[in-house]
Design an enzyme around this catalytic site. Sequence first.
Site, PDB file in Angstrom:
ATOM      1  N   HIS A   1      57.097  37.789  -6.017  1.00 55.80           N
ATOM      2  CA  HIS A   1      57.176  38.465  -4.508  1.00 55.80           C
ATOM      3  C   HIS A   1      58.490  38.411  -4.068  1.00 55.80           C
ATOM      4  O   HIS A   1      58.908  37.752  -3.248  1.00 55.80           O
ATOM      5  CB  HIS A   1      56.111  37.432  -3.447  1.00 55.80           C
TER       6      HIS A   1
ATOM      7  N   GLU B   1      57.445  43.238  -6.810  1.00 56.06           N
ATOM      8  CA  GLU B   1      57.339  43.556  -5.327  1.00 56.06           C
ATOM      9  C   GLU B   1      56.473  44.942  -5.483  1.00 56.06           C
ATOM     10  O   GLU B   1      56.404  45.926  -5.984  1.00 56.06           O
ATOM     11  CB  GLU B   1      58.543  44.238  -4.960  1.00 56.06           C
TER      12      GLU B   1
ATOM     13  N   ASP C   1      56.192  33.000  -3.939  1.00 53.79           N
ATOM     14  CA  ASP C   1      56.191  32.993  -2.498  1.00 53.79           C
ATOM     15  C   ASP C   1      55.703  34.092  -1.832  1.00 53.79           C
ATOM     16  O   ASP C   1      56.263  34.837  -1.180  1.00 53.79           O
ATOM     17  CB  ASP C   1      57.659  32.511  -1.899  1.00 53.79           C
TER      18      ASP C   1
ATOM     19  N   HIS D   1      65.014  27.505  -0.680  1.00 54.08           N
ATOM     20  CA  HIS D   1      66.095  28.233  -1.694  1.00 54.08           C
ATOM     21  C   HIS D   1      67.297  27.076  -2.039  1.00 54.08           C
ATOM     22  O   HIS D   1      67.602  27.301  -3.234  1.00 54.08           O
ATOM     23  CB  HIS D   1      66.908  29.334  -0.947  1.00 54.08           C
TER      24      HIS D   1
ATOM     25  N   ASP E   1      51.571  43.834  -8.589  1.00 57.64           N
ATOM     26  CA  ASP E   1      50.721  42.804  -7.932  1.00 57.64           C
ATOM     27  C   ASP E   1      51.451  41.558  -8.525  1.00 57.64           C
ATOM     28  O   ASP E   1      51.235  41.445  -9.784  1.00 57.64           O
ATOM     29  CB  ASP E   1      49.426  42.706  -7.953  1.00 57.64           C
TER      30      ASP E   1
ATOM     31  N   SER F   1      65.733  35.390  -2.706  1.00 56.01           N
ATOM     32  CA  SER F   1      65.774  34.846  -4.097  1.00 56.01           C
ATOM     33  C   SER F   1      66.203  35.570  -5.224  1.00 56.01           C
ATOM     34  O   SER F   1      66.856  35.119  -6.222  1.00 56.01           O
ATOM     35  CB  SER F   1      64.510  34.391  -4.552  1.00 56.01           C
TER      36      SER F   1
END
Length: 295
Positions: free
Chosen positions: A42, A131, A177, A19, A156, A113
């Site tokens: 993600h 997500e 990530d 981060h 996805d 994030s």
Amino acid sequence: MLSYLHGFHAGNFADMHKHAALWLVLSHLRKKKKPFCVIDTHAGSGWYDLGSEQAAKTGEWKDGYALAKAGANPPEMLQQYLDHVAGFDPMTRGRDYGVREDDEYRGPFYPGSPFIVREMLREDDQLVLMELHPREFETLHHRVKRDDRIHLHKRDGYEGLVGMMPPAIRRGLVLMDPSYDVKQDYQKAAIAIRHAWGKWPTGTFMLWYPILEDGFDVDLRRSFGAIRSAGGVLCAELASRDGGAKGRMRGTGLLVINPPWQFDQQLDEIGNWLAKTCKLPGPAKHSVHWLVAAE
């Protein structure tokens, strides 16, 4: 697999490194008036209560964020990020940040994030979130649905990233990530980013990965070393030689395509400070090197 929940790990030493790097890129993007976009493949649930049962079960944030916050003389850019986290309080934003009246919150709070980016967005900037985990998606949707600059997809992240290339705003960052719950995620991440970069060669791409005893990260670095980007490909790792229990992280790494100017120097200064301040499985060191030199 959809078993991973970041709430158990939010604010750990890997988050500090990842981060802080994200903060550096966002700070660079904000220097120009031209809009930028960020694609987070993600996204998780957006922000985390470090007083929750999940966070308390592992206590990882106490070896990461808590030690960094109390550390002496952090680098200037890291101090900016730590001040941002210390001031992050979704309770004061209420419905806008998805605070539910029937939930119990203990705090302190840590922005993932999506909310690090959200608070750095300007009026014409955009954030795309993906997500796939049903519970994480529902929570994230509740927390960002009132912000027109944010576009959320239950999708996805690997497939979605390639499908969205190139973005309408051609200036920005891709952050990936994954959980790496299964070893196939290493290959999926490398393939997705290489294909996305092929469609958007001027974008900045940042991939996070854990450093484990199993050594799956070796193939990642080899794959990224074959990406001949004009802006270069940088590898930054914060790691200990000791791995602890099988499957546990001994370090954290970032692969960055087209990093901003002086990003390598700034992140190395931050990483060296984190190596001395945060708690890893053993004595830690930070390294930065170019897999592909910038032209």
